[in-house]
Design a protein around this motif. Structure first.
Motif, PDB file in Angstrom:
ATOM      1  N   ASP A   1      64.137  23.167  89.470  1.00 22.99           N
ATOM      2  CA  ASP A   1      63.534  24.478  89.195  1.00 22.99           C
ATOM      3  C   ASP A   1      62.846  25.043  90.427  1.00 22.99           C
TER       4      ASP A   1
ATOM      5  N   ARG B   1      71.775  19.234  82.001  1.00 22.73           N
ATOM      6  CA  ARG B   1      70.413  19.624  82.381  1.00 22.73           C
ATOM      7  C   ARG B   1      70.419  20.770  83.380  1.00 22.73           C
TER       8      ARG B   1
ATOM      9  N   MET C   1      71.067  24.269  81.973  1.00 26.12           N
ATOM     10  CA  MET C   1      69.927  24.731  81.194  1.00 26.12           C
ATOM     11  C   MET C   1      68.807  25.241  82.102  1.00 26.12           C
ATOM     12  N   LEU C   2      68.554  24.517  83.184  1.00 22.07           N
ATOM     13  CA  LEU C   2      67.494  24.946  84.100  1.00 22.07           C
ATOM     14  C   LEU C   2      67.899  26.194  84.875  1.00 22.07           C
TER      15      LEU C   2
ATOM     16  N   ALA D   1      69.852  28.595  83.732  1.00 25.79           N
ATOM     17  CA  ALA D   1      69.676  29.713  82.800  1.00 25.79           C
ATOM     18  C   ALA D   1      68.205  30.011  82.565  1.00 25.79           C
ATOM     19  N   ARG D   2      67.411  28.971  82.443  1.00 26.18           N
ATOM     20  CA  ARG D   2      65.964  29.154  82.237  1.00 26.18           C
ATOM     21  C   ARG D   2      65.343  29.935  83.392  1.00 26.18           C
ATOM     22  N   HIS D   3      65.846  29.703  84.595  1.00 22.85           N
ATOM     23  CA  HIS D   3      65.307  30.396  85.768  1.00 22.85           C
ATOM     24  C   HIS D   3      65.805  31.833  85.871  1.00 22.85           C
TER      25      HIS D   3
ATOM     26  N   LEU E   1      72.392  30.414  73.737  1.00 22.11           N
ATOM     27  CA  LEU E   1      71.807  31.301  74.741  1.00 22.11           C
ATOM     28  C   LEU E   1      72.352  32.712  74.603  1.00 22.11           C
TER      29      LEU E   1
ATOM     30  N   GLU F   1      70.655  34.268  71.790  1.00 20.41           N
ATOM     31  CA  GLU F   1      69.242  34.506  72.102  1.00 20.41           C
ATOM     32  C   GLU F   1      69.061  35.736  72.970  1.00 20.41           C
TER      33      GLU F   1
END
Length: 260
Positions: free
Chosen positions: A61, A106, A109-110, A112-114, A159, A162
């Motif tokens: 991240d 993992r 996911m990170l 996309a989260r960022h 996602l 969402e």
């Protein structure tokens, strides 16, 4: 999705599909950032620049933050990095399981989260994930890989829903068997023994670009693989039976790695 003159971050751009995808995207006028643990060693064509990124790192991240601090105009991210290992579960090292979980599940996911909140705030952006037919059909010898790819497919689906009220596009593309160096010779021999069709990375790259330009949310490649995906979803016992018939051949390659 408009590609020309937009900047994309490409993850996995040094792999078999990734190298072909790099060329296909440049041909569409995309400006590329190609992620690598050692970007200084990359020999990239005009229109592409290397950036440092380790998808398996604990501080992924923070590395992503460093990239966006430098390149604030990133429009989209294409995640086509991946790890796999053809082995029975009992013979799969814990390190291989951990590596596949880190890179295949993992890290998307990170990523996309960022990027998702940044793209939503900007009013545009795209997240493109390259999965696998094995993200819909469990296959002997690929238990860990299938688990991560099933997870990736479920993650992108959730996602997309969402972010449905935003302008962020989420694209999932699932190739079938592809001729890349990630496959050892025993896997090539297994595909030949089973009569499985194998696509070239160039063809897969072109199909990914087409899915992007046509704004496809989901793209499953190959026939009859697309049919098997549907059947496995509604009548999994039929696929169980088909794979049971193939199991002696699969097990022979799993146990010996030698073509006969």
């Amino acid at each position: 999705m408009q590609l020309r003159n937009r900047r994309f971050l490409l993850l996995g751009g040094t792999g078999g599909i990734g190298q072909s995808l790099l060329q296909a995207l440049l041909a569409e006028g995309v400006v590329l950032l190609v992620a690598s643990r050692q970007p200084e060693s990359l020999q990239l064509p005009e229109g592409a620049s290397g950036v440092k990124l380790d998808l398996a790192a604990e501080d992924l991240d923070q590395q992503l933050q460093a990239i966006t601090d430098t390149w604030s105009d990133i429009y989209g991210v294409i995640h086509c990095a991946g790890q796999n290992q053809f082995a029975g579960l009992s013979r799969t090292p814990v390190s291989a399981i951990d590596g596949q979980l880190a890179v295949n599940l993992r890290s998307p996911m990170l990523v996309a989260r960022h990027f998702a909140p940044r793209f939503a705030a900007a009013g545009e952006g795209a997240l493109v994930f390259v999965g696998s037919t094995f993200g819909s059909i469990g296959f002997p010898g690929y238990t860990a890989y299938c688990a991560t790819k099933f997870g990736l497919r479920g993650f992108t689906e959730a996602l997309r829903r969402e972010l449905a009220d935003s302008s962020v596009q989420v694209v999932y593309v699932a190739p079938r068997a592809t001729a890349t160096a990630m496959n050892p010779q025993v896997v090539n021999q297994l595909n030949q023994a089973l009569g499985n069709a194998v696509d070239s990375p160039e063809m897969v790259a072109q199909r990914i670009v087409k899915a992007m330009t046509r704004d496809q949310r989901r793209c499953f490649m190959g026939w009859p693989e697309r049919l098997f995906v549907v059947i496995n979803g509604v009548l999994p016992r039929l696929v169980d039976r088909a794979l049971f018939k193939q199991l002696p051949v699969i097990r022979r390659f799993l146990e010996s790695g030698v073509s006969q």
